[in-house]
Design a protein around this motif. Structure first.
Motif, PDB file in Angstrom:
ATOM      1  N   LEU A 172       0.806  -1.272   0.020  1.00  0.00           N
ATOM      2  CA  LEU A 172      -0.266  -0.113   0.037  1.00  0.00           C
ATOM      3  C   LEU A 172       0.946   1.228  -0.200  1.00  0.00           C
ATOM      4  N   ALA A 173       0.143   2.290  -0.440  1.00  0.00           N
ATOM      5  CA  ALA A 173       1.100   3.639  -0.436  1.00  0.00           C
ATOM      6  C   ALA A 173       1.256   3.948   1.150  1.00  0.00           C
ATOM      7  N   GLY A 174       2.497   4.168   1.528  1.00  0.00           N
ATOM      8  CA  GLY A 174       2.927   4.611   2.630  1.00  0.00           C
ATOM      9  C   GLY A 174       3.748   3.566   3.365  1.00  0.00           C
ATOM     10  N   ASP A 175       3.921   2.309   2.710  1.00  0.00           N
ATOM     11  CA  ASP A 175       4.551   1.182   3.333  1.00  0.00           C
ATOM     12  C   ASP A 175       6.307   1.491   2.986  1.00  0.00           C
ATOM     13  N   GLU A 176       6.869   1.128   3.999  1.00  0.00           N
ATOM     14  CA  GLU A 176       8.353   1.150   3.840  1.00  0.00           C
ATOM     15  C   GLU A 176       8.654  -0.061   3.395  1.00  0.00           C
ATOM     16  N   VAL A 177       9.623   0.056   2.339  1.00  0.00           N
ATOM     17  CA  VAL A 177      10.095  -1.334   1.589  1.00  0.00           C
ATOM     18  C   VAL A 177      11.748  -1.275   1.311  1.00  0.00           C
ATOM     19  N   HIS A 178      12.351  -2.350   1.445  1.00  0.00           N
ATOM     20  CA  HIS A 178      13.719  -2.691   0.907  1.00  0.00           C
ATOM     21  C   HIS A 178      13.739  -3.317  -0.402  1.00  0.00           C
ATOM     22  N   ALA A 179      14.652  -3.154  -1.033  1.00  0.00           N
ATOM     23  CA  ALA A 179      14.868  -3.778  -2.147  1.00  0.00           C
ATOM     24  C   ALA A 179      16.191  -3.906  -2.835  1.00  0.00           C
ATOM     25  N   SER A 180      16.638  -4.875  -3.580  1.00  0.00           N
ATOM     26  CA  SER A 180      17.828  -5.170  -4.392  1.00  0.00           C
ATOM     27  C   SER A 180      17.623  -4.808  -5.738  1.00  0.00           C
ATOM     28  N   VAL A 181      18.110  -3.785  -6.520  1.00  0.00           N
ATOM     29  CA  VAL A 181      17.798  -3.320  -7.708  1.00  0.00           C
ATOM     30  C   VAL A 181      19.000  -2.822  -8.471  1.00  0.00           C
ATOM     31  N   ARG A 182      18.680  -2.797  -9.816  1.00  0.00           N
ATOM     32  CA  ARG A 182      19.608  -2.298 -10.701  1.00  0.00           C
ATOM     33  C   ARG A 182      19.011  -0.880 -11.418  1.00  0.00           C
ATOM     34  N   LEU A 183      20.056   0.046 -11.113  1.00  0.00           N
ATOM     35  CA  LEU A 183      19.355   1.501 -11.498  1.00  0.00           C
ATOM     36  C   LEU A 183      19.826   1.622 -13.125  1.00  0.00           C
ATOM     37  N   SER A 184      18.892   2.292 -13.594  1.00  0.00           N
ATOM     38  CA  SER A 184      18.952   2.666 -15.152  1.00  0.00           C
ATOM     39  C   SER A 184      20.190   3.644 -15.262  1.00  0.00           C
ATOM     40  N   SER A 185      20.886   3.507 -16.432  1.00  0.00           N
ATOM     41  CA  SER A 185      21.841   4.357 -16.688  1.00  0.00           C
ATOM     42  C   SER A 185      21.217   5.765 -17.264  1.00  0.00           C
ATOM     43  N   GLY A 186      19.985   5.875 -17.573  1.00  0.00           N
ATOM     44  CA  GLY A 186      19.497   7.114 -18.223  1.00  0.00           C
ATOM     45  C   GLY A 186      19.700   7.329 -19.353  1.00  0.00           C
ATOM     46  N   GLY A 187      18.912   8.342 -20.180  1.00  0.00           N
ATOM     47  CA  GLY A 187      18.894   8.497 -21.648  1.00  0.00           C
ATOM     48  C   GLY A 187      18.162   7.417 -22.350  1.00  0.00           C
ATOM     49  N   ALA A 188      17.638   7.946 -23.431  1.00  0.00           N
ATOM     50  CA  ALA A 188      16.713   6.884 -24.048  1.00  0.00           C
ATOM     51  C   ALA A 188      17.135   7.634 -25.796  1.00  0.00           C
ATOM     52  N   PHE A 189      16.751   6.873 -26.800  1.00  0.00           N
ATOM     53  CA  PHE A 189      17.031   7.120 -28.208  1.00  0.00           C
ATOM     54  C   PHE A 189      15.635   7.635 -28.651  1.00  0.00           C
ATOM     55  N   ARG A 190      15.347   8.430 -29.379  1.00  0.00           N
ATOM     56  CA  ARG A 190      14.281   9.094 -29.917  1.00  0.00           C
ATOM     57  C   ARG A 190      14.512   9.775 -31.264  1.00  0.00           C
ATOM     58  N   ASN A 191      13.418   9.881 -32.046  1.00  0.00           N
ATOM     59  CA  ASN A 191      13.646  10.537 -33.258  1.00  0.00           C
ATOM     60  C   ASN A 191      13.487  12.116 -33.101  1.00  0.00           C
ATOM     61  N   PHE A 192      14.093  12.765 -33.922  1.00  0.00           N
ATOM     62  CA  PHE A 192      13.916  14.347 -33.626  1.00  0.00           C
ATOM     63  C   PHE A 192      12.499  14.849 -33.927  1.00  0.00           C
ATOM     64  N   GLY A 193      12.020  15.432 -32.575  1.00  0.00           N
ATOM     65  CA  GLY A 193      10.747  16.164 -32.450  1.00  0.00           C
ATOM     66  C   GLY A 193       9.717  15.168 -31.972  1.00  0.00           C
TER      67      GLY A 193
END
Length: 529
Positions: A225-246
């Protein structure tokens, strides 16, 4: 006093007897009229004056060689506009667009805004109204540019966004909204507090969207539920993404919804709840109601294997809660091809349907118009909390609340002005929403309806069951958003012009029955079956 020829005037004493002073614009009586003797017209500054009148005091002589000072001449007053918020919203939108195309640091943008504001006040002080309005609108545009620059700077400086991690890390935080559901995964939205790596735990704050695989038939979905405290082992994304102009920018979308980083994990076993939400948390109570509705839909509309929700239940979940993540690909493709997908993703159309349903209910129970508007506003606020501030719902609700507030406070309300006020508020709150396709479609469709529906209705015959009004709304909205749909989704579907006639009433009926049935089923489970 009246003379013998019915002319009006004043009888004044004089050395030769009383005489008649005629009112301006009348001819003086002649000597043969039997009245008072003739009197020349009295004009200040003339050399001729009747006997007995004192000469007026001559004006003071001006010093020779002293030029006359020119006086400031006030320009004609500006005509008052019935929708001033339209110009303010357009100005701030122009400033945000300019700042996106030509990035500018927050400091110079704020300085430019203050300079333009001072210039506007100076122009107003010297009574140049049009120049003052120009500078003030330019100051608003500069404020929009500064607002976007501040948002981008804060986003880039966020510790979670700039945190470097190549392998799995341990994160701890609290859910700030209910988990999202998709056919093959759960989505957790975590307000991260700490990030641990290599035995060291660092205080890192930011919003994280975590994708957790759903092992269908092996393990149930995460019960959080919203408000629960959690612990997790995760892999963070490097950020950025490819896309067409506009084209659509997912990075800009994440900024708009205030998500600083994405992450994924291999299995739901790597996610655990460390503490439950506080007992008195309003957010947790709303989340419990939302999750209870989802559980009821899963129970009444189970999948073929009994492990999740059926396609029919997923459609109801999308209509009632705005959770369209569990719609299967075939359903989504059919809705997109027919141009009806907007009816299954909660937006302004859903809020309009809710308004019609509730106003009809209030009229049935004979509530006064003022009480109906207050009750509708209270319900819309609750509904916005129930769907946890979905951007599309937030836009539509703010537009509706602005209109209801205008009707409650003033007699005459210009819809265009209230819509512009809601856009101004949303852009000040989140300038990145200008680049959201949903924001653009919502306001372009609304403006098209406001501008083109009234003149179109005057030229068409009125049909029963408000078919003419529904046709005009459908045509003007569809044609208004067609260029945006072609640009963002590379398709234009004209079949929705006809399909909306049957789809909109059907969707309204389903939503009305659904919202009435779910509380009844929760209160009387045996009677609901």
């Amino acid at each position: 006093m009246e003379a013998a020829d019915d002319r009006r005037g004043l009888r004044l004493p004089g050395p030769e007897g009383p005489r008649l002073l005629l009112l301006p614009g009348r001819q003086e009586p002649g000597p043969g009229d039997g009245g008072a003797p003739s009197q020349p017209q009295l004009q200040p500054g003339r050399a001729e004056h009747p006997t007995g009148d004192q000469d007026p005091e001559p004006p003071p002589a001006r010093r020779p060689g002293r030029p006359e000072r020119p006086r400031l001449r006030r320009t004609g007053p500006l005509r008052t506009s019935p929708f001033p918020f339209l110009f303010l919203a357009a100005a701030i939108g122009l400033g945000i667009s300019a700042a996106s195309a030509f990035p500018i640091p927050p400091g110079p943008a704020c300085g430019l805004s203050f300079i333009l504001l001072a210039a506007g006040w100076l122009a107003f002080a010297v009574r140049s109204d049009r120049t003052a309005v120009f500078f003030l609108l330019a100051a608003v545009a500069a404020s929009g540019a500064a607002r976007l620059a501040l948002q981008d700077r804060d986003y880039e400086r966020n510790p979670l966004h700039s945190h470097e991690a190549g392998d799995y890390v341990d994160i701890a935080g609290r859910l700030y909204r209910s988990p999202g559901r998709e056919p093959d995964r759960d989505l957790l939205f975590i307000d991260v507090r700490t990030v641990g790596s290599g035995g060291a735990e660092l205080p890192v704050r930011g919003h994280l969207r975590l994708s957790v695989p759903f092992a269908r038939g092996t393990r149930p979905r995460l019960d959080l539920l919203a408000g629960d405290e959690v612990h997790a082992s995760v892999r963070l994304s490097s950020g950025g993404a490819f896309r067409n102009f506009g084209a659509f920018s997912y990075e800009r979308y994440l900024r708009g919804v205030n998500i600083h980083r994405r992450a994924s994990t291999k299995t739901s076993l790597l996610v655990r709840r460390s503490a439950a939400a506080p007992a008195g948390s309003v957010r947790a109570r709303i989340s419990r109601i939302r999750c209870g509705i989802q559980a009821e839909l899963e129970r009444r509309f189970p999948a073929a294997d009994g492990k999740d929700i059926s396609p029919t239940g997923a459609v109801l979940e999308a209509l009632l809660l705005g959770e369209d993540g569990r719609l299967d690909e075939a359903t989504v493709e059919n809705l997109q091809q027919t141009g009806l997908y907007h009816l299954f993703a909660i937006s302004g159309g859903h809020i309009a349907i809710l308004n019609v349903l509730l106003f009809s209910l209030f009229r049935l129970v004979r509530m006064s118009p003022r009480a109906s508007r207050l009750a509708l506003a209270a319900f819309l606020v609750f509904y916005t909390i129930l769907v946890e501030g979905s951007p599309s719902v937030l836009r539509a609700v703010i537009m509706t609340l602005a209109y209801l507030a205008g009707r409650l406070l003033w007699k005459d309300v210009h819809v265009l002005n209230t819509i512009s006020a809601s856009a101004l508020f949303l852009l000040l709150l989140n300038p990145s929403s200008l680049f959201d396709a949903g924001f653009q479609l919502t306001y372009v469709a609304t403006l098209s309806i406001i501008l083109f529906t009234p003149p179109l209705l005057k030229k068409l015959p009125r049909l029963p069951f408000k078919a003419t009004e529904l046709a005009c709304l459908s045509v003007t909205a569809a044609l208004g958003v067609a260029p945006l749909i072609a640009r963002n989704f590379n398709r234009v579907t004209l079949s929705s012009l006809l399909l909306n006639f049957a789809a909109i009433p059907l969707v309204g009926l389903i939503m009305g029955v659904g919202y009435a049935f779910l509380p009844f089923a929760a209160a009387f489970p045996a009677a609901a079956g």
